[in-house]
Design a protein around this motif. Structure first.
Motif: not given
Length: 400
Positions: A124-138, A193-203
């Motif tokens: 998901t563009y704005m979510g943490a799933s991008n970090i998961a994908a990068i760590l998987r690649a590493a 606008q970025r640190m304090r809001p709580i979001v859920v990444d469906p990715g």
């Protein structure tokens, strides 16, 4: 009459041999190709006594196969490793087509240093799933071949501004523990606008890409560690990535859970891990080596680059630039004037030894892949890199 026939036969035979040699040159074959041009993979030497090697993670989405392949050719070198990822928005046919394109390159078939992820990640563009994908690649890079020096993240919207010979030559002059992480602890407007809001990444739990979900409440900033933010585009050393993956203390895992509910976790995770780890916080160089042009005030992504930005890019001393529209003519200018690359061919370097012509790929033959031949852009980039390294000792650029 007999002499005339012999003369005609000799002339015909000579013409036939010339035709065979011409056809052979078109196909890129000669006697040296068979016996001396293709060194085995073991001829790739890495380590402290040799030029640096890079592990490239190149990601794309649906419709990005040609862009990812073009980017791969622009940054290809037998000494490096490459992992290509078309996300779940792409189709299986696209991944198969990308694999076929990769196998069409002679050097890649021999050196076997490019892989395409078969089971993609939903990001998901704005979510943490991008970090998961990068760590998987590493993790994949570390498992398959840990003998590389830096990990570089690129997307289909990126393109290099220097050759791999230039990049490796310039990086030979710096510590292989250096990490290029653009960072700051001055959160400014990002705190609210970025640190304090709580979001859920469906990715992280849905098979298809969708938008993040936002909670109505916000959370306070942590006091167990200091939050840092910056550019999502990083160049990380192998020792630091080993720490992020194997984590002999719990900080990387704790921070992974923390950014799981954060907007644009890519702008926070590596920055916060490295600046809160005594072993690595002094290895940071506060830069991302990218040329980008932003709106004022800046939006979520930089502006698209075109021909009007070419001179700026050349003079910037950056290694990469973003973002580019698909097949924008400025990419052809970079290929022609900087990379010396054409068609579906890898950007040539010192390792390419085929004779130069419009019908022969210079990288269809090679010799010593451990030799570098820096080009015209290396001086500007090396000067820029030296300035960044020197400035990294300034208090304003350190993890504070």
């Amino acid at each position: 009459m007999g002499n005339e026939k012999k003369w005609l036969f000799t002339l015909f035979f000579a013409a036939f041999i010339s035709l065979l040699l011409f056809i052979s040159s078109i196909c890129g074959f000669n006697s040296s190709y068979t016996f001396t041009s293709h060194k085995p993979y073991s001829a790739v030497h890495r380590g402290r006594g040799y030029p640096p090697a890079f592990a490239y993670y190149i990601s794309g989405s649906h419709g990005d196969v040609d862009r990812v392949f073009r980017l791969l050719l622009a940054v290809y070198h037998p000494r490096n490793r490459y992992l290509l990822h078309i996300g779940t928005e792409g189709t299986e046919d696209e991944r198969l087509r990308l694999s076929s394109l990769v196998k069409s390159v002679p050097a890649i078939r021999v050196f076997e240093n490019v892989d395409v992820i078969g089971k993609p990640d939903a990001t998901t563009y704005m979510g943490a799933s991008n970090i998961a994908a990068i760590l998987r690649a590493a993790a994949i890079f570390l498992k398959m071949d840990g003998d590389w020096d830096w990990f570089i993240t690129l997307s289909a919207l990126d393109y290099p501004l220097i050759t791999q010979d230039d990049l490796s030559h310039a990086f030979s002059s710096i510590s292989r523990d250096a990490n290029f992480v653009d960072h700051t602890s001055d959160l400014g407007w990002k705190e609210d606008q970025r640190m304090r809001p709580i979001v859920v990444d469906p990715g992280l739990y849905l098979a298809r890409r969708t938008q993040i979900f936002r909670a109505t409440e916000k959370r306070p900033l942590p006091n167990a560690f200091k939050v840092f933010t910056g550019s999502p585009w990083v160049i990380l050393s192998r020792p630091f990535l080993e720490y992020c993956i194997f984590a002999w203390d719990n900080l990387p895992r704790t921070l992974l859970m923390y950014v799981n509910n954060m907007i644009l976790a890519q702008e926070v995770y590596f920055h916060t891990v490295i600046c809160n780890t005594p072993e690595f916080k002094n290895t940071t160089i506060n830069a991302d080596l990218r040329f980008m042009v932003w709106d004022n005030p800046p939006k979520m992504e930089p502006l698209f680059l075109d021909k009007s930005n070419f001179d700026q890019m050349v003079q910037s001393g950056a290694a990469f630039a973003r973002q580019f529209a698909k097949n924008d003519p400025v990419l052809d200018m970079v290929d022609s004037k900087i990379l010396k690359r054409s068609g579906n061919r890898a950007a040539p370097g010192a390792w390419c030894t085929a004779r130069k012509s419009w019908f022969v790929d210079p990288c269809s033959q090679w010799d010593d892949v451990n030799v570098l031949r820096p080009g015209n852009q290396v001086k500007k980039f090396a000067e820029s890199l030296k300035t960044m390294v020197d400035d990294s000792t300034l208090e304003s650029n350190q993890c504070k």
